[in-house]
Design a protein around this motif. Structure first.
Motif, PDB file in Angstrom:
ATOM      1  N   THR A  20      -2.707   7.805  -4.529  1.00 24.18           N
ATOM      2  CA  THR A  20      -3.993   7.970  -5.188  1.00 24.18           C
ATOM      3  C   THR A  20      -4.815   9.014  -4.430  1.00 24.18           C
ATOM      4  O   THR A  20      -4.280   9.744  -3.610  1.00 24.18           O
ATOM      5  N   THR A  21      -6.095   9.056  -4.702  1.00 23.36           N
ATOM      6  CA  THR A  21      -7.017   9.943  -3.999  1.00 23.36           C
ATOM      7  C   THR A  21      -8.167   9.111  -3.460  1.00 23.36           C
ATOM      8  O   THR A  21      -8.719   8.267  -4.171  1.00 23.36           O
ATOM      9  N   SER A  22      -8.509   9.345  -2.199  1.00 25.87           N
ATOM     10  CA  SER A  22      -9.647   8.681  -1.560  1.00 25.87           C
ATOM     11  C   SER A  22     -10.376   9.717  -0.718  1.00 25.87           C
ATOM     12  O   SER A  22      -9.747  10.463   0.024  1.00 25.87           O
ATOM     13  N   LYS A  33      -6.528  -1.209  -1.319  1.00 24.69           N
ATOM     14  CA  LYS A  33      -7.014  -0.820   0.009  1.00 24.69           C
ATOM     15  C   LYS A  33      -6.153   0.315   0.560  1.00 24.69           C
ATOM     16  O   LYS A  33      -4.935   0.280   0.472  1.00 24.69           O
ATOM     17  N   VAL A  34      -6.814   1.283   1.168  1.00 25.18           N
ATOM     18  CA  VAL A  34      -6.109   2.440   1.715  1.00 25.18           C
ATOM     19  C   VAL A  34      -5.266   2.038   2.914  1.00 25.18           C
ATOM     20  O   VAL A  34      -5.710   1.327   3.808  1.00 25.18           O
ATOM     21  N   PHE A  47      -4.291   7.558  10.218  1.00 25.71           N
ATOM     22  CA  PHE A  47      -3.743   6.207  10.282  1.00 25.71           C
ATOM     23  C   PHE A  47      -4.821   5.208  10.650  1.00 25.71           C
ATOM     24  O   PHE A  47      -5.693   5.505  11.469  1.00 25.71           O
ATOM     25  N   LYS A  48      -4.720   4.009  10.090  1.00 25.52           N
ATOM     26  CA  LYS A  48      -5.592   2.903  10.485  1.00 25.52           C
ATOM     27  C   LYS A  48      -5.031   2.270  11.748  1.00 25.52           C
ATOM     28  O   LYS A  48      -3.839   1.938  11.804  1.00 25.52           O
ATOM     29  N   VAL A  96      -0.029  -2.010   8.642  1.00 29.27           N
ATOM     30  CA  VAL A  96      -1.233  -1.983   7.812  1.00 29.27           C
ATOM     31  C   VAL A  96      -0.923  -2.559   6.435  1.00 29.27           C
ATOM     32  O   VAL A  96      -1.704  -3.340   5.883  1.00 29.27           O
ATOM     33  N   TRP A  97       0.234  -2.202   5.874  1.00 31.42           N
ATOM     34  CA  TRP A  97       0.634  -2.736   4.567  1.00 31.42           C
ATOM     35  C   TRP A  97       0.691  -4.260   4.619  1.00 31.42           C
ATOM     36  O   TRP A  97       0.174  -4.935   3.727  1.00 31.42           O
ATOM     37  N   ARG A  98       1.311  -4.819   5.662  1.00 26.11           N
ATOM     38  CA  ARG A  98       1.418  -6.277   5.795  1.00 26.11           C
ATOM     39  C   ARG A  98       0.039  -6.939   5.843  1.00 26.11           C
ATOM     40  O   ARG A  98      -0.146  -8.023   5.304  1.00 26.11           O
TER      41      ARG A  98
END
Length: 116
Positions: A20-22, A33-34, A47-48, A96-98
């Motif tokens: 997507t675009t953020s 959520k990004v 990266f988070k 982060v995905w988890r």
């Protein structure tokens, strides 16, 4: 060298992720959520990470990791694609995905990985 396309392949392999675009940048989300976005100004992935981890990464490997005044107040770190370890990138995106994916999605993905 890590490229946007390589990161895209890694992240879209995780269930329920979308491109997507953020903030006017190409990004990837799960559950709205990004997970990661690509900063076009620095031509680098963002990266988070927890702030303490970000500071450690920058101190331990300043050739790869950095921040900007804009990103400094947040748990974010930028990485230079030419020196970024793809294994680190994959592990961070999965972590982060988890944390952001639906619990049932994570459980189903884990179950499928242990069977295969």
């Amino acid at each position: 060298m890590v490229t946007f396309d390589l990161l895209r392949d890694m992240i879209l392999a995780l269930p329920d992720t979308e491109e997507t675009t953020s903030w006017d940048a190409r990004s990837f989300k799960v559950n709205g959520k990004v997970i990661l976005y690509w900063n076009p100004t620095h031509d680098a992935p963002v990266f988070k990470v927890p702030v303490e981890e970000r500071d450690f990464l920058i101190e331990a490997d300043p050739e790869t990791f950095f921040t900007t005044d804009h990103h400094r107040p947040h748990g974010l770190v930028l990485a230079r694609p030419g020196t970024l370890d793809p294994g680190w990138a994959r592990a961070n995106m999965e972590r982060v995905w988890r944390a952001q994916a639906k619990r049932a999605t994570v459980r189903a993905w884990d179950a499928g990985r242990t069977r295969g």
